[in-house]
Design a protein around this motif. Structure first.
Motif, PDB file in Angstrom:
ATOM      1  N   THR A  77     -19.401  58.299  39.262  1.00 39.09           N
ATOM      2  CA  THR A  77     -19.501  57.471  40.465  1.00 39.09           C
ATOM      3  C   THR A  77     -18.143  57.306  41.159  1.00 39.09           C
ATOM      4  O   THR A  77     -18.048  57.499  42.369  1.00 39.09           O
ATOM      5  CB  THR A  77     -20.124  56.115  40.108  1.00 39.09           C
ATOM      6  OG1 THR A  77     -21.536  56.301  39.904  1.00 39.09           O
ATOM      7  CG2 THR A  77     -19.912  55.078  41.187  1.00 39.09           C
ATOM      8  N   PRO A  78     -17.062  56.954  40.457  1.00 36.58           N
ATOM      9  CA  PRO A  78     -15.781  56.796  41.159  1.00 36.58           C
ATOM     10  C   PRO A  78     -15.269  58.098  41.768  1.00 36.58           C
ATOM     11  O   PRO A  78     -14.618  58.081  42.817  1.00 36.58           O
ATOM     12  CB  PRO A  78     -14.832  56.263  40.089  1.00 36.58           C
ATOM     13  CG  PRO A  78     -15.470  56.620  38.786  1.00 36.58           C
ATOM     14  CD  PRO A  78     -16.939  56.573  39.032  1.00 36.58           C
ATOM     15  N   THR A  79     -15.565  59.233  41.142  1.00 39.77           N
ATOM     16  CA  THR A  79     -15.149  60.525  41.697  1.00 39.77           C
ATOM     17  C   THR A  79     -15.825  60.763  43.040  1.00 39.77           C
ATOM     18  O   THR A  79     -15.197  61.210  44.007  1.00 39.77           O
ATOM     19  CB  THR A  79     -15.499  61.661  40.721  1.00 39.77           C
ATOM     20  OG1 THR A  79     -14.929  61.386  39.437  1.00 39.77           O
ATOM     21  CG2 THR A  79     -14.985  63.002  41.217  1.00 39.77           C
ATOM     22  N   THR A  80     -17.111  60.457  43.110  1.00 47.24           N
ATOM     23  CA  THR A  80     -17.843  60.613  44.374  1.00 47.24           C
ATOM     24  C   THR A  80     -17.255  59.702  45.446  1.00 47.24           C
ATOM     25  O   THR A  80     -17.064  60.114  46.595  1.00 47.24           O
ATOM     26  CB  THR A  80     -19.334  60.299  44.169  1.00 47.24           C
ATOM     27  OG1 THR A  80     -19.852  61.085  43.101  1.00 47.24           O
ATOM     28  CG2 THR A  80     -20.131  60.595  45.434  1.00 47.24           C
ATOM     29  N   PRO A 244     -23.108  56.509  31.421  1.00 53.04           N
ATOM     30  CA  PRO A 244     -23.503  57.806  31.976  1.00 53.04           C
ATOM     31  C   PRO A 244     -22.850  58.204  33.292  1.00 53.04           C
ATOM     32  O   PRO A 244     -22.653  59.393  33.542  1.00 53.04           O
ATOM     33  CB  PRO A 244     -25.022  57.670  32.128  1.00 53.04           C
ATOM     34  CG  PRO A 244     -25.419  56.759  31.010  1.00 53.04           C
ATOM     35  CD  PRO A 244     -24.304  55.747  30.960  1.00 53.04           C
ATOM     36  N   ASP A 245     -22.509  57.247  34.163  1.00 53.08           N
ATOM     37  CA  ASP A 245     -21.872  57.639  35.428  1.00 53.08           C
ATOM     38  C   ASP A 245     -20.381  57.319  35.439  1.00 53.08           C
ATOM     39  O   ASP A 245     -19.722  57.481  36.467  1.00 53.08           O
ATOM     40  CB  ASP A 245     -22.581  57.023  36.628  1.00 53.08           C
ATOM     41  CG  ASP A 245     -22.370  55.515  36.752  1.00 53.08           C
ATOM     42  OD1 ASP A 245     -22.273  54.858  35.696  1.00 53.08           O
ATOM     43  OD2 ASP A 245     -22.337  54.992  37.881  1.00 53.08           O
ATOM     44  N   ALA A 246     -19.846  56.856  34.319  1.00 56.79           N
ATOM     45  CA  ALA A 246     -18.401  56.708  34.097  1.00 56.79           C
ATOM     46  C   ALA A 246     -17.722  55.709  35.024  1.00 56.79           C
ATOM     47  O   ALA A 246     -16.522  55.792  35.257  1.00 56.79           O
ATOM     48  CB  ALA A 246     -17.691  58.064  34.190  1.00 56.79           C
ATOM     49  N   ASP A 247     -18.481  54.741  35.527  1.00 51.12           N
ATOM     50  CA  ASP A 247     -17.805  53.665  36.256  1.00 51.12           C
ATOM     51  C   ASP A 247     -17.391  52.547  35.312  1.00 51.12           C
ATOM     52  O   ASP A 247     -16.647  51.650  35.699  1.00 51.12           O
ATOM     53  CB  ASP A 247     -18.664  53.136  37.408  1.00 51.12           C
ATOM     54  CG  ASP A 247     -19.976  52.510  36.964  1.00 51.12           C
ATOM     55  OD1 ASP A 247     -20.371  52.678  35.793  1.00 51.12           O
ATOM     56  OD2 ASP A 247     -20.637  51.860  37.804  1.00 51.12           O
ATOM     57  N   ARG A 248     -17.887  52.611  34.078  1.00 47.91           N
ATOM     58  CA  ARG A 248     -17.520  51.614  33.070  1.00 47.91           C
ATOM     59  C   ARG A 248     -16.885  52.301  31.867  1.00 47.91           C
ATOM     60  O   ARG A 248     -17.226  53.431  31.521  1.00 47.91           O
ATOM     61  CB  ARG A 248     -18.765  50.840  32.619  1.00 47.91           C
ATOM     62  CG  ARG A 248     -19.365  49.974  33.693  1.00 47.91           C
ATOM     63  CD  ARG A 248     -20.759  49.512  33.329  1.00 47.91           C
ATOM     64  NE  ARG A 248     -20.790  48.815  32.036  1.00 47.91           N
ATOM     65  CZ  ARG A 248     -21.924  48.463  31.428  1.00 47.91           C
ATOM     66  NH1 ARG A 248     -23.090  48.734  31.977  1.00 47.91           N
ATOM     67  NH2 ARG A 248     -21.874  47.822  30.273  1.00 47.91           N
ATOM     68  N   LEU A 249     -15.972  51.574  31.228  1.00 50.85           N
ATOM     69  CA  LEU A 249     -15.268  52.095  30.059  1.00 50.85           C
ATOM     70  C   LEU A 249     -15.232  51.027  28.977  1.00 50.85           C
ATOM     71  O   LEU A 249     -14.947  49.867  29.257  1.00 50.85           O
ATOM     72  CB  LEU A 249     -13.827  52.474  30.432  1.00 50.85           C
ATOM     73  CG  LEU A 249     -12.932  52.932  29.268  1.00 50.85           C
ATOM     74  CD1 LEU A 249     -13.256  54.368  28.882  1.00 50.85           C
ATOM     75  CD2 LEU A 249     -11.454  52.797  29.633  1.00 50.85           C
ATOM     76  N   ALA A 250     -15.528  51.420  27.753  1.00 50.77           N
ATOM     77  CA  ALA A 250     -15.317  50.556  26.594  1.00 50.77           C
ATOM     78  C   ALA A 250     -14.278  51.223  25.703  1.00 50.77           C
ATOM     79  O   ALA A 250     -14.001  52.420  25.824  1.00 50.77           O
ATOM     80  CB  ALA A 250     -16.627  50.335  25.836  1.00 50.77           C
ATOM     81  N   ASP A 340     -13.908  52.059  37.974  1.00 52.58           N
ATOM     82  CA  ASP A 340     -13.448  53.419  37.666  1.00 52.58           C
ATOM     83  C   ASP A 340     -13.081  53.523  36.186  1.00 52.58           C
ATOM     84  O   ASP A 340     -12.007  53.108  35.766  1.00 52.58           O
ATOM     85  CB  ASP A 340     -12.242  53.752  38.555  1.00 52.58           C
ATOM     86  CG  ASP A 340     -11.820  55.213  38.464  1.00 52.58           C
ATOM     87  OD1 ASP A 340     -12.218  55.898  37.511  1.00 52.58           O
ATOM     88  OD2 ASP A 340     -11.084  55.657  39.365  1.00 52.58           O
ATOM     89  N   GLY A 341     -13.988  54.096  35.406  1.00 51.82           N
ATOM     90  CA  GLY A 341     -13.738  54.241  33.973  1.00 51.82           C
ATOM     91  C   GLY A 341     -12.610  55.203  33.664  1.00 51.82           C
ATOM     92  O   GLY A 341     -11.851  55.002  32.703  1.00 51.82           O
ATOM     93  N   LEU A 342     -12.458  56.253  34.467  1.00 54.45           N
ATOM     94  CA  LEU A 342     -11.375  57.215  34.241  1.00 54.45           C
ATOM     95  C   LEU A 342     -10.030  56.584  34.554  1.00 54.45           C
ATOM     96  O   LEU A 342      -9.055  56.736  33.806  1.00 54.45           O
ATOM     97  CB  LEU A 342     -11.592  58.462  35.110  1.00 54.45           C
ATOM     98  CG  LEU A 342     -12.696  59.449  34.758  1.00 54.45           C
ATOM     99  CD1 LEU A 342     -12.629  59.882  33.315  1.00 54.45           C
ATOM    100  CD2 LEU A 342     -14.061  58.943  35.126  1.00 54.45           C
ATOM    101  N   GLY A 343      -9.971  55.853  35.676  1.00 51.67           N
ATOM    102  CA  GLY A 343      -8.738  55.153  36.014  1.00 51.67           C
ATOM    103  C   GLY A 343      -8.374  54.106  34.983  1.00 51.67           C
ATOM    104  O   GLY A 343      -7.200  53.938  34.627  1.00 51.67           O
TER     105      GLY A 343
END
Length: 450
Positions: A77-80, A244-250, A340-343
Motif C-alpha cells: 500500500t505505501p509503495t502505491t 499482507p499489504d505491508a502498511d503495518r509492521l510488528a 508504511d511498514g517498510l519505512g
C-alpha cells in the motif's frame, strides 16, 4: 451480487465473489476516475489470488471514465501511494483487504498527493455509486481490460525511504534480521530495501503467492514460525513481520521474544523525535505508551477517530510531522503520507544502529502495559445503538465519545467501537496490570451481552 461490501473511511472490504466482484470495482473505479479528473491512475495490489482479475476490471472502469490505467503489479500500500505522488498521477487504487483473511479483497482510494482518501472523499464516491452514476455492465465490457503501461514502483519507494535514514550507519553494524511477510506484498520490496541498507536477512513465508499460512494480523500469538527461527539460531538482531499489504509492521526480539505491535510506533518515534521535535497524532485505541513517549520528548499527543485517514487529518490539523496507530502503523510524511511498514523497518534499524542494541534490548527500556483485544459479532445488531446503550450504563465514568465509547481511568482504559472493516464491534482494554485490563474488558462486554 446481492449484498454490498463494507464501505467506510478505511476503504472497501468484501468477500470476493460474494460481496465484492469485478463489476463492482469497475463501477467504483469509473466514479473515482471521473471525480479525480481522469489522467493517470496508478493501480497496485497485494498477493491475493483475486487481485489480478480485479485489476483488469478496474482498468475497464478507468478507461470508461477517460483515464489511463498504470499498473505497478504486486506492491505494498505505501509503495502505491508514493508512486501516485512521484508519477504525478491524478489518483491511485490499491486492491487489498489488508489484514482480513484471504477470501476477502478490497479497494483503497489514493489522492493525487499520495495520501489515502479522507472520510468525506470516500463518502462522495459511495454516494455516486448508490445513485447508480456509472455505465451499465455491457458498456463497461466494451473497454480494454489491460493497463496502458506498467511501471516498477519499488525503486521509487526505496529511494524515498533511504533518503531519510543514515544508510552508512546501518550498514556499518552488519546486522542480520528475520522476516515474515505472510507471503504478502512486502516480499516485492523488502529484500531490495535490506540490500540497500546492507542488512542480511532470512525468514519464513516470503513468497508472493498470497498463501496466508497464519492469521494475517501481525500479533505475537500468530508468529510461532518466526519465533522458532529466531530462538533456534544465532546472530540475529531481531525480527520483522508485515501484514499482507505491508502498511503495518510488528517486531520480535532477537531470540524470538514476543513484542507487542504497539512497540513499532514507539521505536519509530524514539528515533524521529531525537532529531525532529513534533507533536504526535494517533488514534483513540493506541497504547498509553505513546503518552510516555510524549512525556519523554516534551511533546503533545492528539487523539483522533480510528482510521488511518483520520490520523492523517489530525496530523495536518495539529501540524504534526509524525503520527501513526498502535496496530503497527507509522506515518512519517518525509517517507510517505500513509502507514508504511517498510519505512518503519528502516527507522527501527537505524535506531538499533544508533544505540548499538538488538531489538528486545530497545523494547525492554519501555514500560509494558497489557492490552486485551476482543470483539462482538454484530451482523444482526446496529453497532451505534448498542454502544449508546452500553455508555448509558456508565454515567459516572470519565468518557471520550469521539469514536464509540472510551472509558478512561487513571490506571487504564477500555474502548468499544464499530469496526471500519468487518461486521464486528471491537473492544480494546489496556491497563498497568493484566488483571486490570481483563476487568475493564469484561466490564463492558458483560453489559453488551445483556
Amino acid at each position: 451480487m446481492k449484498d454490498l461490501p463494507i464501505m467506510s473511511v478505511s476503504g472497501i472490504r468484501g468477500i470476493y465473489g460474494v460481496t465484492l466482484d469485478e463489476l463492482f470495482v469497475s463501477r467504483i473505479a469509473y466514479i473515482q476516475t471521473k471525480l479525480s479528473g481522469a489522467g493517470k491512475v496508478v493501480i497496485g495490489r497485494d498477493t491475493r489470488p483475486s487481485g489480478e482479475r480485479l485489476m483488469r476490471a478496474i482498468c475497464r472502469g478507468i478507461r470508461a471514465a477517460g483515464g489511463e490505467p498504470v499498473d505497478i503489479g504486486i506492491a505494498p500500500t505505501p509503495t502505491t501511494c508514493v508512486a501516485v505522488s512521484e508519477l504525478k498521477a491524478s489518483a491511485g487504487i490499491i486492491i487489498t483487504a489488508s489484514h482480513n483473511p484471504s477470501q476477502y479483497n478490497g479497494y483503497k482510494m489514493v489522492h493525487s498527493s499520495g495520501r489515502l482518501f479522507k472520510g468525506d472523499e470516500c463518502e462522495t464516491v459511495y454516494s455516486h455509486f448508490k445513485r447508480g452514476e456509472y455505465p451499465q455492465e455491457q458498456e463497461l465490457k466494451q473497454y480494454d481490460d489491460s493497463p496502458a503501461k506498467t511501471v516498477d514502483a519499488v525503486s521509487i519507494h526505496i529511494n524515498k525511504i533511504i533518503s531519510t535514514v543514515d544508510v552508512s550507519l546501518i550498514a556499518s553494524k552488519r546486522m542480520k534480521v528475520a522476516v515474515d511477510s505472510i507471503n504478502g506484498a512486502a516480499g516485492a520490496i523488502f529484500p531490495a530495501l535490506l540490500e540497500k541498507l546492507s542488512v542480511e536477512w532470512t525468514g519464513v513465508h516470503n513468497k508472493l503467492d498470497g498463501d496466508f499460512v497464519h492469521n494475517p494480523e501481525p500479533r505475537p500469538e500468530h508468529l510461532t514460525d518466526l519465533s522458532s527461527l529466531l530462538s533456534t539460531s544465532d546472530g540475529f538482531w531481531g525480527g520483522f513481520i508485515f501484514d499482507p499489504d505491508a502498511d503495518r509492521l510488528a517486531t520480535m526480539g532477537q531470540n524470538g521474544e514476543a513484542v507487542s505491535e504497539e512497540m513499532t510506533l514507539v521505536l519509530a518515534l524514539e528515533n524521529i523525535l531525537e532529531h525532529t521535535k513534533s507533536d504526535i497524532a494517533t488514534n483513540l485505541s493506541t497504547s498509553m505508551l505513546i503518552d510516555d513517549v510524549g512525556a519523554k520528548f516534551g511533546v503533545h499527543i492528539f487523539r483522533t477517530k480510528i482510521g488511518e485517514a483520520n490520523v492523517v487529518e489530525g496530523m495536518k490539523k495539529f501540524n504534526c510531522k509524525v503520527g501513526g496507530e498502535g496496530n503497527g502503523g507509522v506515518i512519517y510524511p518525509a517517507m510517505s503520507t500513509v502507514r508504511d511498514g517498510l519505512g518503519a523497518m528502516a527507522l527501527i534499524l537505524e535506531l538499533m544502529a544508533k544505540r548499538d542494541k538488538k531489538l528486545f534490548q530497545l523494547t525492554a527500556a519501555w514500560p509494558s502495559y497489557p492490552i486485551v483485544k476482543d470483539k462482538i459479532s454484530c451482523e444482526s445488531l446496529e453497532p451505534k445503538q448498542l454502544i449508546e446503550k452500553i455508555s448509558a450504563r456508565f454515567p459516572d465514568e470519565k468518557k471520550d465519545l469521539l469514536d464509540g465509547l472510551k472509558i478512561i481511568r487513571d490506571y487504564g482504559w477500555v474502548h468499544l467501537r464499530a469496526s471500519n472493516t468487518e461486521p464486528i464491534i471491537r473492544c480494546y482494554a489496556e491497563a498497568k496490570t493484566d488483571q486490570q485490563a481483563k476487568e475493564l474488558s469484561e466490564m463492558v462486554l458483560a453489559e453488551a451481552k445483556r
